[in-house]
Design an enzyme around this catalytic site. Sequence first.
Site, PDB file in Angstrom:
ATOM      1  N   HIS A 101      -3.693  -5.081   0.595  1.00  0.00           N
ATOM      2  CA  HIS A 101      -3.132  -5.503   1.881  1.00  0.00           C
ATOM      3  C   HIS A 101      -3.143  -7.028   1.994  1.00  0.00           C
ATOM      4  O   HIS A 101      -4.148  -7.614   2.399  1.00  0.00           O
ATOM      5  CB  HIS A 101      -3.925  -4.886   3.043  1.00  0.00           C
ATOM      6  CG  HIS A 101      -3.656  -3.438   3.256  1.00  0.00           C
ATOM      7  ND1 HIS A 101      -2.647  -2.988   4.079  1.00  0.00           N
ATOM      8  CD2 HIS A 101      -4.242  -2.336   2.724  1.00  0.00           C
ATOM      9  CE1 HIS A 101      -2.631  -1.660   4.059  1.00  0.00           C
ATOM     10  NE2 HIS A 101      -3.585  -1.241   3.248  1.00  0.00           N
TER      11      HIS A 101
ATOM     12  N   GLU B 178      -1.702  -8.746   4.202  1.00  0.00           N
ATOM     13  CA  GLU B 178      -1.588  -9.157   5.600  1.00  0.00           C
ATOM     14  C   GLU B 178      -2.939  -9.368   6.273  1.00  0.00           C
ATOM     15  O   GLU B 178      -3.018 -10.063   7.294  1.00  0.00           O
ATOM     16  CB  GLU B 178      -0.762  -8.137   6.395  1.00  0.00           C
ATOM     17  CG  GLU B 178      -1.411  -6.794   6.643  1.00  0.00           C
ATOM     18  CD  GLU B 178      -1.182  -5.788   5.529  1.00  0.00           C
ATOM     19  OE1 GLU B 178      -1.206  -4.582   5.817  1.00  0.00           O
ATOM     20  OE2 GLU B 178      -0.996  -6.201   4.362  1.00  0.00           O
TER      21      GLU B 178
ATOM     22  N   CYS C  16       0.842  -1.200   0.000  1.00  0.00           N
ATOM     23  CA  CYS C  16       0.000   0.000   0.000  1.00  0.00           C
ATOM     24  C   CYS C  16       0.879   1.253   0.000  1.00  0.00           C
ATOM     25  O   CYS C  16       1.509   1.561  -0.997  1.00  0.00           O
ATOM     26  CB  CYS C  16      -0.974  -0.034   1.171  1.00  0.00           C
ATOM     27  SG  CYS C  16      -2.344   1.141   0.988  1.00  0.00           S
TER      28      CYS C  16
END
EC number: 6.3.5.2
Length: 539
Positions: free
Chosen positions: A176, A178, A81
Amino acid sequence: MHDKILILDFGSQVTQLIARRVREAHVYCEIHPNDVSDDFVREFAPKAVILSGSHASTYEDHQLRAPQAVWDLGVPVLGICYGMQTMAVQLGGKVEWSDHREFGYAEMRAHGHTRLLDGIEDFTTAEGHGMLKVWMSHGDKVAELPPGFALMASTPSCPIAGMADEARGYYAVQFHPEVTHTVKGRQIIERFVLQIAGAKPDWIMKNHIEEAVAKIREQVGDEEVILGLSGGVDSSVAAALIHRAIGDQLTCVFVDHGLLRLNEGKMVLDMFEGRLHAKVVHVDASDQFLGHLAGVTDPEAKRKIIGREFVEVFQAEAKKLSKAKWLAQGTIYPDVVESGGTKTKKATTIKSHHNVGGLPETLGLKLLEPLRDLFKDEVRELGVALGLPPEMVYRHPFPGPGLGVRILGEVKREYAELLRRADAIFIEELRNTTATAQDAAAGLCGEADVGKSWYDLTSQAFAVFLPVKSVGVMGDGRTYDYVTSLRAVQTTDFMTAHWAHLPYALLGRASNRIINEVRGINRVVYDISGKPPATIEWE
């Protein structure tokens, strides 16, 4: 010596999740501020570097940049990002403000068969394009690739959603990976860490026990430690770890603040005095806590008060211990990140946690937090490795402020009594109800979950007391009583969570029992909010 991944934090609320995903690949990593020195980066000697997201804008904030040493090391770098945007700017590309800000799910097309994304896909289009379901959260976008980079991914709203310089091992994604909302995110990070960076997967909790025990002994020496024992997973594992390190130098202080779950006091004392043979001091401070909470309705104020009173109780007990110099807490990573307490201090505060927000600077004890760098699932793994019983290790988490943050508004003894009984009924129904083949067929759980209790299939479940009354009918009479909300979520890391799709029959039984068995509650509702946008706890 463990291989290390360096995560540079630009202030994202989910930077800790990057660390969790790396550790799930059994690779050691550390999070440090983005503005560390070049010398620090070189001395850290990482196998790879990951650049986190941020709430800032690369287009507006020219100070948030990665150290030059990151690009001089010759190791793989992954930008996420904001990390992608600063990589683009620092290496000669261009970033601009996007007319269409993306927040939420997106379907992304992979390009170029890069080492990072090749073969990783959620589905293919009729034209044969590999597609990924990802989670976006950005306002800026890369408008021009840096020299040497090729397009790696795109979405209809973000033409450059990923870029790669394969020769140098530089990869960047606008989404993202994660967060759990990105379906293949864990696989993407694992590929970067293990295959592209070539890190050794040797980070396991048994290794951490040895390192943590040595660190505790070095910190504490022959001084005594007191620990606030709540009976929850975090404080229990912290107590077991510290007890292994220093034995009887540890005194566990179990504080009954009047906001515990049903029969919790007896369970805690039986477990720690009976099983672990630890020193436990039982303090009934319910009048003290409830007295200070009287008339207080603001959630932040309640958390601060509860934290402050905990510290005062600990200080009073510490005076009775001639060598007590340390206050131990079961603080874990999510506590720190949600309090804006990452090492960069750049994350936006969501709520204060009593573990980190209630300690005054005048505290006369040093702070020992052996679990501070671990996520909840790591804490559970550590507990098992320490030999704690499963019923303790896999118990649902309970907030330090207890029922104080599950009673909306002012906390009263009457409200706490109603709530703990309603909560106990809900938990009992979850424990006594197993998932069926029909539940699996309805999509409420997986086929492998059939036969497991719904308590084990949820990550956290509890009741919330709402200080509002509604009209009801009991027998031939009218009632005007309180409302309780049931909350159950499923998550792997407690940073993001989905509401649990429980069987209607289970919810019906819980509701019926609460209304019939808990005089004072006549209406039960179920919370179907995810995190984000809601937090798991209501306050």
